[in-house]
Design an enzyme around this catalytic site. Structure first.
Site, PDB file in Angstrom:
ATOM      1  N   THR A 142      89.761 -16.486  12.714  1.00 25.44           N
ATOM      2  CA  THR A 142      88.936 -17.613  13.198  1.00 25.44           C
ATOM      3  C   THR A 142      90.002 -18.247  14.290  1.00 25.44           C
ATOM      4  O   THR A 142      91.034 -19.116  14.231  1.00 25.44           O
ATOM      5  CB  THR A 142      88.410 -18.811  12.583  1.00 25.44           C
ATOM      6  OG1 THR A 142      87.195 -19.703  12.826  1.00 25.44           O
ATOM      7  CG2 THR A 142      88.980 -19.083  11.026  1.00 25.44           C
ATOM      8  N   VAL A 143      89.134 -18.509  15.619  1.00 24.16           N
ATOM      9  CA  VAL A 143      90.516 -19.580  16.428  1.00 24.16           C
ATOM     10  C   VAL A 143      89.742 -21.169  15.858  1.00 24.16           C
ATOM     11  O   VAL A 143      91.104 -22.128  15.524  1.00 24.16           O
ATOM     12  CB  VAL A 143      90.236 -19.721  17.263  1.00 24.16           C
ATOM     13  CG1 VAL A 143      90.267 -17.911  18.666  1.00 24.16           C
ATOM     14  CG2 VAL A 143      88.507 -19.727  18.223  1.00 24.16           C
ATOM     15  N   ASP A 144      89.405 -21.540  15.107  1.00 25.42           N
ATOM     16  CA  ASP A 144      88.196 -22.917  14.467  1.00 25.42           C
ATOM     17  C   ASP A 144      89.879 -23.266  13.408  1.00 25.42           C
ATOM     18  O   ASP A 144      89.204 -24.444  13.126  1.00 25.42           O
ATOM     19  CB  ASP A 144      87.218 -22.966  14.139  1.00 25.42           C
ATOM     20  CG  ASP A 144      86.464 -22.808  15.395  1.00 25.42           C
ATOM     21  OD1 ASP A 144      86.688 -22.700  16.431  1.00 25.42           O
ATOM     22  OD2 ASP A 144      84.537 -22.408  14.793  1.00 25.42           O
ATOM     23  N   MET A 190      87.688 -25.242  22.078  1.00 26.57           N
ATOM     24  CA  MET A 190      86.178 -25.569  20.913  1.00 26.57           C
ATOM     25  C   MET A 190      86.820 -25.927  19.415  1.00 26.57           C
ATOM     26  O   MET A 190      87.684 -26.915  19.317  1.00 26.57           O
ATOM     27  CB  MET A 190      86.302 -23.440  20.658  1.00 26.57           C
ATOM     28  CG  MET A 190      85.967 -23.322  22.049  1.00 26.57           C
ATOM     29  SD  MET A 190      86.384 -21.330  21.453  1.00 26.57           S
ATOM     30  CE  MET A 190      85.411 -20.537  22.886  1.00 26.57           C
ATOM     31  N   GLY A 191      85.577 -26.482  18.220  1.00 30.82           N
ATOM     32  CA  GLY A 191      85.618 -26.815  17.725  1.00 30.82           C
ATOM     33  C   GLY A 191      84.446 -27.103  17.143  1.00 30.82           C
ATOM     34  O   GLY A 191      84.596 -28.708  17.527  1.00 30.82           O
ATOM     35  N   ARG A 192      83.761 -26.637  15.885  1.00 32.34           N
ATOM     36  CA  ARG A 192      82.113 -27.079  16.406  1.00 32.34           C
ATOM     37  C   ARG A 192      82.287 -27.790  15.130  1.00 32.34           C
ATOM     38  O   ARG A 192      81.233 -28.930  15.239  1.00 32.34           O
ATOM     39  CB  ARG A 192      81.527 -25.943  16.219  1.00 32.34           C
ATOM     40  CG  ARG A 192      80.258 -26.334  15.051  1.00 32.34           C
ATOM     41  CD  ARG A 192      79.364 -25.361  14.463  1.00 32.34           C
ATOM     42  NE  ARG A 192      79.252 -23.473  15.265  1.00 32.34           N
ATOM     43  CZ  ARG A 192      78.561 -23.875  16.755  1.00 32.34           C
ATOM     44  NH1 ARG A 192      77.636 -24.775  16.671  1.00 32.34           N
ATOM     45  NH2 ARG A 192      79.052 -22.779  17.402  1.00 32.34           N
ATOM     46  N   TYR A 297      86.265 -19.517  26.347  1.00 35.06           N
ATOM     47  CA  TYR A 297      86.671 -18.456  26.482  1.00 35.06           C
ATOM     48  C   TYR A 297      87.746 -18.521  27.193  1.00 35.06           C
ATOM     49  O   TYR A 297      88.975 -17.234  26.167  1.00 35.06           O
ATOM     50  CB  TYR A 297      85.698 -16.269  26.908  1.00 35.06           C
ATOM     51  CG  TYR A 297      84.915 -16.742  26.542  1.00 35.06           C
ATOM     52  CD1 TYR A 297      84.397 -17.765  25.413  1.00 35.06           C
ATOM     53  CD2 TYR A 297      84.105 -16.133  27.384  1.00 35.06           C
ATOM     54  CE1 TYR A 297      83.293 -17.790  25.388  1.00 35.06           C
ATOM     55  CE2 TYR A 297      82.585 -16.117  26.405  1.00 35.06           C
ATOM     56  CZ  TYR A 297      82.125 -16.292  25.217  1.00 35.06           C
ATOM     57  OH  TYR A 297      80.881 -16.580  25.055  1.00 35.06           O
ATOM     58  N   LEU A 298      89.023 -19.022  28.115  1.00 32.07           N
ATOM     59  CA  LEU A 298      89.925 -18.993  28.322  1.00 32.07           C
ATOM     60  C   LEU A 298      90.977 -19.001  26.890  1.00 32.07           C
ATOM     61  O   LEU A 298      92.446 -18.126  27.001  1.00 32.07           O
ATOM     62  CB  LEU A 298      90.363 -19.852  29.715  1.00 32.07           C
ATOM     63  CG  LEU A 298      89.806 -19.531  30.688  1.00 32.07           C
ATOM     64  CD1 LEU A 298      89.706 -20.778  31.783  1.00 32.07           C
ATOM     65  CD2 LEU A 298      90.402 -18.500  31.580  1.00 32.07           C
TER      66      LEU A 298
END
Length: 419
Positions: A142-144, A190-192, A297-298
């Site tokens: 996960t990128v998060d 990103m980062g919800r 997305y980059l």
């Protein structure tokens, strides 16, 4: 000993290194071909299992599989699809068993984040509920960086490196023109619910005096008045202000600044657009010239600037997942342990999925500056090792060279199934 087949699938948002984990899984399975037969991949994640849309990785050359290590995206297709509970949606699980039986599959490797860990845990329970032996191992991604238990998540280090690099480069651009042009630059990351990615922007400067001057995190309630005062003060002092804002930035009551009013297949609020929202506030309150950008997305596709540490960890968790299965383990996830910070050393341990599924890890308060507009040295010490090293892909004709897979479908043996 019978060599049973394996099923591998990718889930959720992909990353620059998820295919490195696929490489780790497939190459390790091939080294144990006396115990694991064919490795089937699900086209578009768990949906591929339900619809019996399988890809046979066996015909792929060793060179093609090795090339996955430097290829971003999801080589076999990913999805956002969450299995419901076994009791009320028994037919879904019966279908999985039918597909597994039809193709002699006994090993299940699911590569994803927290919701994917939940799916993997449910699949692991099939043996007990439906009397069919499946060993389900979760492969962290996960990128998060919000998976619990593990020190960090494969996929995050490369995004962090991209964000920090982009902030450092863009800040020089803004500083060059600020006397007559842009005063405020805003980068949306990103980062919800967790601010790890935005926080990584702090690494663009060696201390808290340089850009980014402000980082907005989901863990710190948004205060418009305080923020505008800080932007105004920064512009007057430095001539310009660089801001990194997490897409999950929210007000005191929990409302997201960028709530689009929709939810995804996992039930999460769809976010995006906090940068232009913030820019509008700057214009309205301060009248300053601004520019904004959304990494989108980059940031998660930028394999050309991936962290070597991240690539190595992504491959290692895929490799260890297969070893766990061969050891007879079930419902576990290879997790990363930080053994030493200086020099940075890490190792793997096997964590139970019951402690990971549907859980989130947030930025700890001790990593955040007292003013709430960034991270402190403790946070920097955590982040720095994760972006270290380069692992450039091969280049051809000036562009990165990616894996080229045949993606040969497996012949279906069962009736069609509607999701």
């Amino acid at each position: 000993m019978t060599a049973y087949n394996a099923f591998y699938a990718q889930s959720g948002g992909v990353s620059a290194v998820i295919n490195a984990s696929a490489c780790g899984v497939i190459e390790t399975c091939r080294r144990h071909d006396d115990r694991i037969g064919r490795v089937y991949a699900g086209r578009n994640g768990i949906i591929g299992a339900l619809t019996e849309d399988l890809i046979d990785t066996t015909p792929e050359s060793d060179e093609a599989i090795a090339a996955l290590r430097h290829t971003p995206g999801g080589a076999f297709g990913s999805c956002r699809y969450k299995l419901k509970d076994i009791e009320s949606h028994r037919r879904q699980y019966e279908r999985l068993i039918e597909v597994f039986k039809a193709h002699d599959i006994r090993y299940f490797f699911y590569n994803g984040g927290g919701d994917s860990a939940d799916t993997c845990l449910k699949v692991s329970q099939l043996a007990e509920h439906m009397n069919y032996p499946i060993q389900a191992i979760h492969v962290a991604k996960t990128v998060d960086n919000d998976l619990p238990v593990t020190d960090n998540s494969p996929g995050f280090g490369s995004v962090a490196k991209y964000i920090a690099t982009s902030v450092r480069e863009t800040a020089l651009d803004v500083a060059s023109m600020c006397s007559t042009s842009t005063k405020v630059f805003i980068l949306e990351a990103m980062g919800r619910h967790a601010g790890w990615i935005a926080a990584a922007g702090a690494l663009a400067s060696e201390d808290n005096d340089g850009p980014p001057h402000i980082i907005l995190l989901p863990e710190v309630p948004f205060d418009r008045k305080r923020l505008m005062a800080r932007i105004d003060e920064t512009v007057k002092r430095c001539g310009y202000c660089v801001i990194v804002v997490s897409e999950g930035t929210r007000y005191e009551d929990g409302t997201f600044l960028s709530d689009a009013g929709n939810t995804d297949a996992f039930g999460h609020r769809q976010l995006g657009g906090v940068a232009p929202t913030l820019a509008g506030m700057v214009k309205q309150d301060l009248g300053l010239k601004y520019h904004w950008a959304v990494a989108d997305y980059l940031q998660r596709a930028a394999r050309h600037i991936a962290s070597r540490v991240d690539v190595e960890q992504a491959y290692a968790v895929g490799q260890r997942a297969v070893e766990c299965a061969l050891e007879g383990q079930n419902a576990v996830m290879p997790a990363i342990r930080r053994d030493s910070e200086s020099p940075y050393r890490w190792s793997l341990f096997d964590a139970p999925l019951s402690e990971i599924a549907n859980q989130e890890k947030f930025m700890p308060r001790e990593f955040i500056r007292e003013d709430g507009f960034g991270i402190n040295e403790l946070g920097r010490r955590y982040l720095r090792p994760l972006i270290q090293g380069e692992d450039f892909p091969p280049f051809e004709n000036g562009l990165p060279k990616m894996a080229q897979l045949a993606l040969r479908p497996v012949e279906r043996r069962l009736p069609e199934f509607e999701l």
